[in-house]
Scaffold this motif. Structure first.
Motif, short mmCIF file in Angstrom:
data_model
loop_
_atom_site.label_atom_id
_atom_site.label_comp_id
_atom_site.label_asym_id
_atom_site.label_seq_id
_atom_site.Cartn_x
_atom_site.Cartn_y
_atom_site.Cartn_z
N LEU A 1 2.48 2.09 16.09
CA LEU A 1 2.05 2.84 14.91
C LEU A 1 3.09 2.77 13.80
N ALA A 2 4.37 2.80 14.15
CA ALA A 2 5.42 2.71 13.14
C ALA A 2 5.34 1.38 12.40
N GLU A 3 5.09 0.30 13.13
CA GLU A 3 5.03 -1.01 12.47
C GLU A 3 3.77 -1.15 11.62
N PHE A 4 2.68 -0.50 12.01
CA PHE A 4 1.51 -0.49 11.13
C PHE A 4 1.85 0.18 9.81
N PHE A 5 2.58 1.28 9.87
CA PHE A 5 2.94 1.96 8.62
C PHE A 5 3.98 1.16 7.84
N ARG A 6 4.81 0.39 8.51
CA ARG A 6 5.74 -0.47 7.77
C ARG A 6 4.94 -1.49 6.95
N ILE A 7 3.93 -2.08 7.56
CA ILE A 7 3.09 -3.04 6.85
C ILE A 7 2.39 -2.36 5.68
N GLY A 8 1.81 -1.19 5.92
CA GLY A 8 1.10 -0.49 4.85
C GLY A 8 2.01 -0.16 3.68
N SER A 9 3.21 0.30 3.96
CA SER A 9 4.16 0.63 2.90
C SER A 9 4.58 -0.62 2.14
N HIS A 10 4.87 -1.69 2.86
CA HIS A 10 5.29 -2.93 2.19
C HIS A 10 4.17 -3.54 1.36
N LEU A 11 2.92 -3.40 1.80
CA LEU A 11 1.80 -3.90 0.99
C LEU A 11 1.73 -3.15 -0.33
N LEU A 12 1.94 -1.84 -0.29
CA LEU A 12 1.93 -1.07 -1.53
C LEU A 12 3.09 -1.49 -2.43
N PHE A 13 4.27 -1.68 -1.85
CA PHE A 13 5.42 -2.17 -2.62
C PHE A 13 5.09 -3.50 -3.29
N TYR A 14 4.52 -4.43 -2.53
CA TYR A 14 4.22 -5.78 -2.98
C TYR A 14 3.28 -5.75 -4.18
N GLY A 15 2.19 -5.01 -4.03
CA GLY A 15 1.20 -4.97 -5.10
C GLY A 15 1.70 -4.28 -6.35
N THR A 16 2.41 -3.17 -6.19
CA THR A 16 2.87 -2.43 -7.38
C THR A 16 4.02 -3.14 -8.08
N LEU A 17 4.87 -3.87 -7.33
CA LEU A 17 5.92 -4.64 -7.99
C LEU A 17 5.29 -5.72 -8.86
N ALA A 18 4.28 -6.41 -8.33
CA ALA A 18 3.59 -7.43 -9.13
C ALA A 18 2.95 -6.79 -10.36
N GLN A 19 2.36 -5.61 -10.17
CA GLN A 19 1.73 -4.91 -11.29
C GLN A 19 2.76 -4.50 -12.33
N ASP A 20 3.93 -4.04 -11.87
CA ASP A 20 4.97 -3.59 -12.80
C ASP A 20 5.40 -4.70 -13.75
N VAL A 21 5.39 -5.93 -13.28
CA VAL A 21 5.86 -7.03 -14.14
C VAL A 21 4.69 -7.79 -14.77
N GLY A 22 3.46 -7.24 -14.66
CA GLY A 22 2.36 -7.77 -15.45
C GLY A 22 1.24 -8.44 -14.69
N ALA A 23 1.35 -8.63 -13.38
CA ALA A 23 0.28 -9.25 -12.60
C ALA A 23 -0.66 -8.16 -12.10
N LEU A 24 -1.82 -8.01 -12.69
CA LEU A 24 -2.67 -6.86 -12.44
C LEU A 24 -3.61 -7.04 -11.25
N SER A 25 -3.91 -8.26 -10.85
CA SER A 25 -4.89 -8.46 -9.78
C SER A 25 -4.37 -8.17 -8.37
N PRO A 26 -3.14 -8.61 -8.01
CA PRO A 26 -2.72 -8.50 -6.60
C PRO A 26 -2.78 -7.09 -6.04
N VAL A 27 -2.49 -6.06 -6.84
CA VAL A 27 -2.46 -4.70 -6.30
C VAL A 27 -3.81 -4.29 -5.74
N PHE A 28 -4.91 -4.77 -6.33
CA PHE A 28 -6.23 -4.40 -5.83
C PHE A 28 -6.51 -5.05 -4.48
#
Length: 594
Positions: free
Chosen positions: A305-332
Motif C-alpha cells: 500500500l505504501a508503494e501504491f501511494f508513492r506512485i500516486g504522489s509521484h504522478l501528481l508531482f509529474y503532472g503538476t510540474l509539467a503544468q507549472d512550466v506550461g505543458a497543460l495536457s500531461p496533468v489530465f
C-alpha cells in the motif's frame, strides 16, 4: 566530499567507531549523561554551555562526521512523571543528528529551567537550523540567542503564548470566543506587511529601485497556502523570503490530546498525498514503544500500500510540474492514472486519499477477495503509460529548457540544508532508508535506488519517474510473494484489541472495553522511527509517559527543510524559474506547517 568518496564511506559504515567512546575521550565522561531509549539511538544529555562545542565536534571533527541536522525540537517536561535517570529539566531541547558514512544517528538533549529559557543558536553550524530554532521559539517560548532573525514562524505574528507548552489550551472550546473587530483586522493585516529593513534588505542599490513582490499565499504555482516575498531587480530574483504557517493546524498538539489509536487518521493529513505512508512511521514508533512485532503478512501488505501511494504522489508531482512550466495536457492524463491507483486502494481499504488503514499491531482488515487481480491489472497498465509520458514530457525540448540547469544545488549543499529523499538522490547520492535502514521487511525486496547527477529541476523529476518503476517492481514482488497469516499481531496492546481477549472472564472483558474506549496504555519510553516517504524522510518521535495518550508527538517532515532551500536555489534566476523550482521540490504545505 566527492560523491564517489561519500558512497565509498557509506559502504564502510559498519566499521565506524563507537560514538560514546569518542565523546568521552574528547570531553570527559562527566560532560554527558546517557539515556536509554526504545529506539536504541545513542542519547546523551549535555550542558547548555557545552552543547555548541559538542555539536561542532560531531559535525566537523568526528571521523566520520555527523553532517546532517536531521531534526531539532523541544519538550515541555513540567508535568511529565516518568523521567527516571534524566537530569531535572523544565524544558528540553533535542538535537537529532545523522551521519551517512556511519549510517548512524545521535541524539543530544539540553536541560533548560525557568519560564523564559534560552539556548545558543547553531545556525552557523547548520543553515537548516534556522527554521527549527524559530519553531522552538514559536511553539515553546525557548529564546535562541544569536539567531539572525528570531520571530514567529508557524503562528501569526500577533499570537499570544506558545502552543506546545502544556499549559496552552489544546482545543478551541478551552478558549474564549473568537472576534475580529475592524480595528483588530487592520492590526492583523499590518502585522503581515513585509518590511525589507527587518530582513537586512535594501529598497535600492546603485541607482536601482528593487521591487518586493508577494507570490502567494494564494497562487497556483505555490502548491498550497504559501507565500514567498521576492526582492526583484526587474525579473531577476535578488533574494527570496519564504513565509509559512498559513496551513498550520496544530498536528503535534493534537497528537498529545488524542489516544494512541484515535490519532491515526490525523497522520493522513500531514502529507495528504501520501495516504497510509503517513500512518507507517507513526505505528512503527508506537509498536517499538509497546514491544509489538507484527506478522510477516502485515509487513508485506503495508509495503504494497505504501508503494501504491508513492506512485500516486509521484504522478501528481509529474503532472503538476509539467503544468507549472506550461505543458497543460500531461496533468489530465496523470490524474486519470492516479485515479487507477485509488481504485486499487479503495478496493482494499474502503477509502481513497485518506484511508487511515494501518493499525497499531497490524492493518484494519485482511486483503479482500480479488485484490490480486486488481493489482495485476495495474502492473500491466502503468509501464506503457510511463513510456508515453517520457516522450511527452521528459523529451520535450521546452520542458528541458525550463528545467535543466535550473534550481540546482550540490550534494554538499543538499546535506547542509537537510535535504532527503528524491531531492538528495538527484545530486547523485544513493541514500534510501528502505535500503540503508530497512523497515517493515524491505530488506527482502529486490529494487534499485535511482539517482541523477545535476541536482536540478529536471533531475528531481528523473529520480521520481524512475522511482515509480521501482515501486512497480516492489508491488509485483508483494503480489507474487504475499505470505499467509494474520493481519494483526497477537498482542494485548494492538488496536482495536483482539476479540480473543474478551470472553475468558470479567477482567479480560473489562480490559477489552477500556482498550476500545480509551486505547492502549503504552509503557513509558521514547522512540523515533523514520521511513522513506514520498517526499523524503519522515519520522515520528514519540514519548510515552505510561498513559493512553502521547506525552510528546514530534513529526519530522521532509518538506519543512526543503522549503528553506528556496533562496539558495532561486537567487540570480527569473520569476518563471522560481515556478519551476517550486514544482520540482515536491512539497505539500500540510507537510511543512503540520
Amino acid at each position: 566530499m566527492a560523491i564517489q568518496e561519500r558512497q565509498a564511506a557509506v559502504a564502510e559504515a559498519d566499521g565506524a567507531p563507537d560514538i560514546a567512546g569518542e565523546l568521552h575521550a574528547r570531553f570527559g565522561t562527566a560532560a554527558f549523561t546517557a539515556q536509554p531509549t526504545r529506539d536504541a539511538i545513542p542519547t546523551f544529555w549535555v550542558g547548555k554551555d557545552q552543547v555548541r562545542a559538542v555539536l561542532r565536534y560531531l559535525k566537523r571533527e568526528a571521523q566520520p562526521p555527523y553532517q546532517v541536522l536531521y531534526d531539532l525540537t523541544a519538550i515541555d517536561e513540567r508535568i511529565r512523571s516518568h523521567r527516571e535517570g534524566q537530569p531535572p529539566s523544565d524544558f528540553t531541547v533535542v538535537y537529532h543528528l545523522l551521519s551517512y558514512e556511519r549510517n548512524a544517528d545521535i541524539r543530544l538533549k539540553v536541560a533548560l529551567h525557568g519560564e523564559a529559557p534560552a539556548i545558543p543558536t547553531v545556525t552557523d553550524l547548520w543553515p537548516a537550523a534556522n527554521w527549527y530554532e524559530l519553531e522552538i521559539w514559536d511553539m515553546f517560548g525557548i529564546r535562541v540567542e544569536g539567531h539572525p532573525h528570531l520571530r514567529r514562524i508557524l503562528m501569526p505574528p500577533t499570537w499570544v503564548g506558545h502552543p506546545l507548552r502544556k499549559d496552552h489550551p489544546a482545543r478551541a472550546t478551552e478558549m474564549g470566543p473568537f472576534t475580529l473587530s475592524p480595528e483588530r483586522y487592520a492590526a492583523e493585516q499590518e502585522a503581515l506587511r513585509f518590511k525589507p529593513e527587518a530582513w537586512g534588505m535594501r529598497r535600492a542599490s546603485d541607482g536601482t529601485d528593487f521591487m518586493f513582490l508577494n507570490l502567494g499565499p494564494n497562487h497556483p504555482s505555490v502548491h498550497g497556502v504559501f507565500r514567498v516575498i521576492l526582492q526583484l531587480d526587474g525579473e531577476e530574483i535578488i533574494d527570496a523570503v519564504p513565509d509559512i504557517g498559513y496551513h498550520h493546524r496544530g498536528a503535534e498538539k493534537m497528537g498529545e490530546r488524542q489516544s494512541w489509536h484515535t490519532y491515526i487518521p490525523y497522520t493522513d493529513r500531514i502529507d495528504y498525498l501520501g495516504g497510509v505512508m503517513n500512518n507507517l512511521p507513526y505505528v512503527l514508533a508506537v509498536e517499538r514503544l509497546a514491544g509489538i512485532e507484527v506478522p510477516d503478512r502485515v509487513k508485506v501488505i503495508r509495503i504494497m500500500l505504501a508503494e501504491f501511494f508513492r506512485i500516486g504522489s509521484h504522478l501528481l508531482f509529474y503532472g503538476t510540474l509539467a503544468q507549472d512550466v506550461g505543458a497543460l495536457s500531461p496533468v489530465f492524463y496523470m490524474f486519470t492514472d492516479r485515479e487507477r491507483v485509488y481504485d486499487v486502494v479503495e478496493a482494499i481499504t474502503g477509502f481513497r486519499m485518506h484511508p487511515a488503514w494501518y493499525r497499531i499491531g497490524g492493518v484494519a482488515a485482511d486483503l479482500p477477495r480479488g485484490w490480486d487481480r486488481l493489482v495485476r491489472e495495474f502492473l500491466d497498465y502503468l509501464p506503457g503509460r510511463l513510456d508515453e509520458y517520457e516522450r511527452m514530457v521528459m523529451q520535450n525540448r521546452i520542458f528541458k529548457k525550463r528545467t535543466q540547469g535550473i534550481g540546482a544545488y550540490t550534494l554538499d549543499e543538499a546535506i547542509e540544508w537537510g535535504v532527503t529523499g528524491p531531492n538528495l538522490r538527484a545530486c547523485g547520492f544513493a541514500w534510501d532508508f528502505r535500503k540503508r535502514r530497512p523497515y517493515s521487511g524491505y530488506e527482502h525486496f529486490d529494487f534499485e535506488i535511482p539517482t541523477a547527477a545535476h541536482g536540478d529541476c529536471y533531475d528531481r523529476a528523473v529520480v521520481r519517474i524512475a522511482e515509480m518503476r521501482q515501486s512497480l517492481r516492489i508491488i509485483e514482488q508483494c503480489l507474487e510473494q504475499m505470505p499467509d497469516g494474520p493481519h494483526k499481531a497477537d498482542h494485548p496492546l494492538t488496536t482495536p484489541p483482539l476479540k480473543g481477549y474478551t470472553m475468558h472472564d470479567i477482567e479480560t472483558l473489562i480490559t477489552h472495553f477500556l482498550n476500545v474506549s480509551w486505547g492502549p496504555v503504552i509503557p513509558p519510553g521514547e522512540a523515533s522511527i523514520g521511513i522513506e516517504a514520498t517526499k523524503g524522510n519522515n519520522s515520528y518521535y514519540l514519548i510515552s509517559d505510561g498513559s493512553t495518550m502521547s506525552y510528546r508527538t514530534r513529526i519530522r517532515t521532509p518538506s519543512f527543510p526543503h522549503l528553506q532551500t528556496i533562496p539558495l536555489l532561486s537567487r540570480g534566476l527569473m520569476v518563471p524559474d522560481l515556478v519551476a523550482i517550486l514544482g520540482s521540490l515536491d512539497f505539500v504545505m500540510a507537510d511543512v506547517d503540520r
